[in-house]
Design an enzyme around this catalytic site. Sequence first.
Site, PDB file in Angstrom:
ATOM      1  N   ASP A  94       2.482 104.605  33.360  1.00 50.74           N
ATOM      2  CA  ASP A  94       3.662 104.038  34.022  1.00 50.74           C
ATOM      3  C   ASP A  94       3.498 103.976  35.537  1.00 50.74           C
ATOM      4  O   ASP A  94       2.712 104.696  36.137  1.00 50.74           O
ATOM      5  CB  ASP A  94       4.901 104.858  33.679  1.00 50.74           C
ATOM      6  CG  ASP A  94       4.776 106.315  34.127  1.00 50.74           C
ATOM      7  OD1 ASP A  94       3.694 106.904  33.884  1.00 50.74           O
ATOM      8  OD2 ASP A  94       5.722 106.858  34.707  1.00 50.74           O
ATOM      9  N   GLU A  95       4.261 103.071  36.121  1.00 56.14           N
ATOM     10  CA  GLU A  95       4.509 102.993  37.561  1.00 56.14           C
ATOM     11  C   GLU A  95       3.231 102.974  38.403  1.00 56.14           C
ATOM     12  O   GLU A  95       3.105 103.689  39.395  1.00 56.14           O
ATOM     13  CB  GLU A  95       5.416 104.146  37.998  1.00 56.14           C
ATOM     14  CG  GLU A  95       6.794 104.103  37.368  1.00 56.14           C
ATOM     15  CD  GLU A  95       7.697 105.238  37.790  1.00 56.14           C
ATOM     16  OE1 GLU A  95       8.924 105.048  37.812  1.00 56.14           O
ATOM     17  OE2 GLU A  95       7.184 106.338  38.090  1.00 56.14           O
ATOM     18  N   VAL A  96       2.298 102.129  38.039  1.00 58.28           N
ATOM     19  CA  VAL A  96       1.106 101.949  38.864  1.00 58.28           C
ATOM     20  C   VAL A  96       1.466 101.005  40.008  1.00 58.28           C
ATOM     21  O   VAL A  96       2.009  99.929  39.787  1.00 58.28           O
ATOM     22  CB  VAL A  96      -0.055 101.379  38.039  1.00 58.28           C
ATOM     23  CG1 VAL A  96      -1.283 101.172  38.928  1.00 58.28           C
ATOM     24  CG2 VAL A  96      -0.382 102.294  36.871  1.00 58.28           C
ATOM     25  N   HIS A 129       0.124 108.078  39.111  1.00 58.78           N
ATOM     26  CA  HIS A 129       0.639 109.451  39.058  1.00 58.78           C
ATOM     27  C   HIS A 129      -0.505 110.474  39.014  1.00 58.78           C
ATOM     28  O   HIS A 129      -0.395 111.507  38.351  1.00 58.78           O
ATOM     29  CB  HIS A 129       1.546 109.637  37.836  1.00 58.78           C
ATOM     30  CG  HIS A 129       2.866 108.946  37.954  1.00 58.78           C
ATOM     31  ND1 HIS A 129       3.914 109.440  38.694  1.00 58.78           N
ATOM     32  CD2 HIS A 129       3.298 107.766  37.432  1.00 58.78           C
ATOM     33  CE1 HIS A 129       4.940 108.616  38.619  1.00 58.78           C
ATOM     34  NE2 HIS A 129       4.594 107.578  37.864  1.00 58.78           N
ATOM     35  N   ASP A 143       5.565 100.341  30.373  1.00 51.37           N
ATOM     36  CA  ASP A 143       4.921  99.559  31.416  1.00 51.37           C
ATOM     37  C   ASP A 143       3.413  99.758  31.422  1.00 51.37           C
ATOM     38  O   ASP A 143       2.682  98.961  32.001  1.00 51.37           O
ATOM     39  CB  ASP A 143       5.511  99.852  32.802  1.00 51.37           C
ATOM     40  CG  ASP A 143       5.794 101.308  33.051  1.00 51.37           C
ATOM     41  OD1 ASP A 143       5.934 102.068  32.086  1.00 51.37           O
ATOM     42  OD2 ASP A 143       5.915 101.703  34.225  1.00 51.37           O
TER      43      ASP A 143
END
Length: 1523
Positions: A501-503, A416, A554
């Site tokens: 998060d969300e790598v 992000h 996460d």
Amino acid sequence: MEYCEITLKKFFNVLPEASIMKFILRKTWISSLVYLVLIDHIKGLNQGELDELASSLQIRVKVLDNLRNDGNRHIVQTTLKNIGQSPIPDVGWTLYFHSMLLAFPDSFQHEHNKTVDMDIEKVQFGVVQGDLYYMKPILGFAPISPGKERVYNIIVQLWAVSKTDFMPLWYVSSDTEGVTPRVVKSTSSFDLDYVEDFGDIKQWKRSRADRYNPYSPQDQMFKVDSSVSDGRNLIKLIKNATLPGQAYLLQIEAENQNIVLQSSTPQGMFYAVQSLRAIIDDTNRVNIPSMTLEDAPRYEWRGMHLDVARNFHSLEDVKRLIKAMAMYKMNLLHLHLTDDEGWRIEIPGLPELTKIGSRRCHDLNETQCIIPQFGSGPFADSSGTGYYTTAEYKDLLRFAKKHFITVVPEFDTPGHCHAAVVSMECRYNKFKMTGDDTSANEYRLVDPEDVSFYRSVQNWRDNAINPCINSTYKFIAKIIDEIKSMHQDIQPLVTYHFGGDEVAKEAWTHSPMCQKFLTSNPKYNVTHGLKNYFVTRVAEIAAAKNVKLGGWDDGFLNGQSSPEPIPISEFSNAELFVNTWNNIWEWGGGSNAYKFANAGFKVILTQATNLYFDHPQEPDPEERGLYWATRFTDTKKVFRFMPESLYDNIFEDKSGGPLSKVEICGEDMSKCTLLEKPENVIGIFVCVIDTSTFVLFVLGMQGALWSETVRTSQNMDYMIYPRLLALAERSWHKASFEDQSDNIEVFENEWISFSEALGLREFKRLDDLGISFRVPPPGARYTPCIQLAIGKWRNASLNHISWTRGHVNGGLFYIEPTPGSFPGIPAMQSLNPCTYNNKWWMVSRTDNMPNWFVTAPGMKAMKLKATESETLSYVGKFDTAAKWKRTREDRFDPYTAPERYDILRRNPSSKPVYRVVPTPMMSTFSKHETIHVDHLFVVVESQEFKRESQFLAETLKVNNVTTALDSSKQIKFEMKQNLGGSDAYEIKISPETHTVVIQAQEAPGAFYGAQTLISLVEDNDGNIPKATIRDAPRFGYRGVMLDVARNFKPKNWMLKFIDVMATYKLNKLHLHLSDDEAWRIEIPDIPGLTQIASKRCHSEYSDECVMPQLGSGPDTDTIGSGFYTVDDYREILDYANARHIEVIPEIDMPGHSAAAITVMEKREDEIDFMESHVYGPLPESWLLYDHKFTPSVYSVQKWLKNAMNPCMNSTYRYCIRIFLIKKVFQHGTESTRKFVERVVDGLKELHRPVQPLRIFHMGGDEVAHGAWSESRECFDNVEFRGKEIISDKGLNLGVWEDGVYADDKPNPITDFKSDVFVYPWNNRWGTNKAKRSSEFADAGYKKFKNLNCTSKPLNTKLSQVILPLATHLYFDMPQEPDPESRGLYWATRFIDAHKVFGLMPDNIFANVDVDRMGNSVSLEDLCGNAACPQPNKTENIIGLQACMWAEVMRTEEQFHNMAFPRLLALAERAWHRANWEEIEDRNARDAYRSSDWEAFADVLGYKELPRLEKKQVFYLVEPPGAR
């Protein structure tokens, strides 16, 4: 030069594309001018032209469908309309738009695919990054004239069920530099009024499993009341050191006019004041009653997360949120300050972060700003742009401190980070240009040599900062230092939230710096991953700066896809807080909170299913928000959240389907992690107080508002309130229903009390703060003003009112509950039986069909389990005459056991010796002289009959040799002339020389001789007698019609059946390949015929399949679906050809064409779409039906719109003269002809390399009377005549009798240029149609002498008759007059093998027995006093054909049972003319025929049925009788 360019353009515009290329090749000197034309094509618009385009372009967007791919893909229809005065040009502009989900996923998911060119529409779609896409015209795009529009269907990943899935501020740019982009005016409203309504279930459901529908007014209904009063009080504030932390005591003494507030801390006193404010507001300051409140918070951490990165929210917006949070005793504000789409806080020393990273605008190189996202438009003047200065952020901290709100800043890393990466690359370039490499690399976040391809969840390809370079961590340390400095002296920084998060999984895979790092640090290679290294490094930095570290769950997982946390031991001296968000039950993350707590992390519950306020508040397309975790989260759902017992919150899955704790966790909870260390769920605070104190168990909770769809202050308030109040309630107070999670009544009572508090008091308080909270739409309840007076017809009336019955098409009907009348069916109960009237009768179990199915809008149709079986056990018994008789005149009854005994009783029998089926014309056997055919025999290969030699050797399992010794045991083939035709043969078996000689005139005769020899060998265990057999067939045409259209017969079924046909010397396979219900043959030029019409299913989509029929059910997994590919069909042809069976394909027309009509209508839609985009050249129109009139005529099988229109340009390129409806089918126009010509050409090509096509059968039967009487096309186009096409193709015509019969007589043979093969089928006794066989035979002009039907005198036409008599040869009829016997019975009640055997084809009227009701029919009944018309030209009757229509045949066993043993009786009658047929005396003939039948039945039972078993063929055996 300008003149030359214009002239060339005009010249090229009038030339076809191919001509342009030829012109260029021939005139090479003009290539330079052509180059100028192409350069001109990419010239951009000037500012005035672009401004006009932006105001003239009206954009409309509509979600067409989420359900077609069951939620994996959806279709967005985008319409561009020109509402201006000038054409929208064909060059020079690009339209930018947004999609949060990946568009064209099949292409753009791949590394190098960044554009998609649409060939028909002549536009290019491209992906920039994130959610930014573009569309631009390409060569061939036609300008859009004023008032005209174009439609573009965009395929997008997953689904779109909400208006806010779409973004405002589409904009256009010019291909000319320096021209300022412009927002498309029609998309400028934040109300998104360019998005069309979601009015269909395919639009508002995500998948077929989705159970959510928009609320109806009745769903919305709830009660809200209010009251108003006035008053005053005296207030005292007292510090009470005995009260813990945030606890307080509030006492109101009405008599003494005192209010006393007590607490040990300012924060506790602040909350006491908030409670007092609520009481005062509730009573409007008057009549405040005496009361004592003892209160303390349930949880220490009562937070709200606000994303200001995706869309920026002003200082005033955040302060307004802080005031509301404080009013409801919340104490923590989690600010999401950075993301891919924006950096929102000034960092001293790194100005690029706000100079570039805080701004969004149209700058594809991202040197001035980052690219537009989430509808932020082309300019840096929307909610996509903005940041807090250090002064503003400090002001916010002071305001938060004043309201006892702790601010936790989040800087999302390592994913992000697009905004940060772009900003730091600009910083790098700035210093690099000055030669300052040290400063350039100081805070650089990427490895410049990294070529990894990845795509984040939000479709970014460069948003992960590199964990393998030291500058990354220097950057993070710099951020922590600066943010800590801002907090200093105001509200010291306690927790730094790193996101995590969300790598994207493929990030850094090809980074040289990471590969170097991993060489020396192999522990991070696979299991743990580089993300683990990153978070431990960040934790070290935070710990060194005396700051706690927070992150999303996460971010702390042990590896990219591990379900377990990183061991706490890997973090040194760091206190870790984790927001557990991913609790979607069916994804397996529901245990994350407990896993992290047990591992030693401090946990804040931020459950996406209950606490994500970016989700809609109703399952309605008009509601703002995302819905990936749950379809909606309303205030009631937040209120119901039970944080101390997470698994008690399991109620439903993402689609709204019921879900239970047992399903997720198992009966013994073994599938779910249990909480072992509750003290780690955000640090337990225990406060013990005696009678005047409290026991406090603190658990952290936090709501979250992500802002992808939140652009304005009103949007923000709408999404937060009133849900925030339910969050505050649950984080402060434990409800009594939480200890009774299965008691819905307790919960509902508490919810009603809370919701009334909202409506009566809290909404006003929010309004006083200037908050634009959401008010649910008003509800309504409909009460009908009708009373039913139910008297003695009560049951019948109820059944009538409760159910509605309707007809779809063909044999498909439906029943559905009548709204407002259907009472529902309780579990394990049933309704009273309902009745309905049907036309005609039902006397057979197989009149009913299996696979009934139930549908609901948007749902996958499901078979009713009770109807799935082919036994049709759901059908009741036919146990009375009223059930098994069609009318009172019906004389047929099921056989009783004694009757069956009498029918089957016969003289003692024994195995017939040396009997062959079909019976040879002449045979002599010497039973005392035999030879044994064993492995020592050889078949001597014949050059004339090579294939037959090989077939015989393979069948007998002996060698096939080219030469043989004189002394060897031999089977030889010899050619001999004048044997009696191509099918004739002779066999001589000589035991004395151990030789068998098969003589034939042509190859078919040799093959049939081989079959006779095989029969003798197999029948007698290899022992064959001395014999002489001379044989030739009675008829040259010995056929079977197989209907593969109604229900399909796979290739392996066909090959087995062909083998049996060949065994019994049948030589014509008439394949009925098309009908209303399906199309079964691949025509390469018309792929839709098999792509669509070969499949039957229940579908909302016309290009997916045709509708279910004949018990095929809702899916394509039954025999209702299937077709022969080119290879399949040629394999069938080759197999048949090797066995001397001619395949005659039938494409039924003009009637029975519903399947083809459906496909061609879909094709016409595609042509219309091409035409709308000025695409050319357009494909030919093959529309088969006149859309200018509404059909009102039903076919025999209850089809509407099943007759190809013979008067249309698109139907046929041949037009056989068909005298139907006043001979209208002799007329037709060009496009009608073209469709049929393509089909005929396609079939001809399929046959060409294997078995050249000789006869094309066009069906022609059962066209509904009046099918085209209202067609305008037939009024306007009556001059075209195309009957010559079949003969032009060199083919003969096959046709059912009603296709060439009009005005009570056959059509004149002179109307045809080719031979006509007529199949008079409808000889049903009791009608005048039995005469047609004779009439058609006599319509011929030349004798047909060749039994193989392959030659005729030059330039003559023949009318040749094949007898498929329905009374004797329709094998789809039952074999007994029994309700349990499969089959139809419209022509006769039953046809058994005995009846087939007894057929006398040379004397049709000698077969007259009874009508279909069993009443005797005499010749006088049929023909009156005159003699019944016998054919004068019997030579034109060339054969017999059995017909196997497939309506009730769905399995191979059913197919075989209907065919066998009747097929053997057909073979016998078609090959052999029995002696009893010559007998004129009826009684004598019947006696002889009965005796012959007994002998034939013995052959079947002793010999042929066992042979069928060896071929794995099923056959029907009559049940035994008994006395």
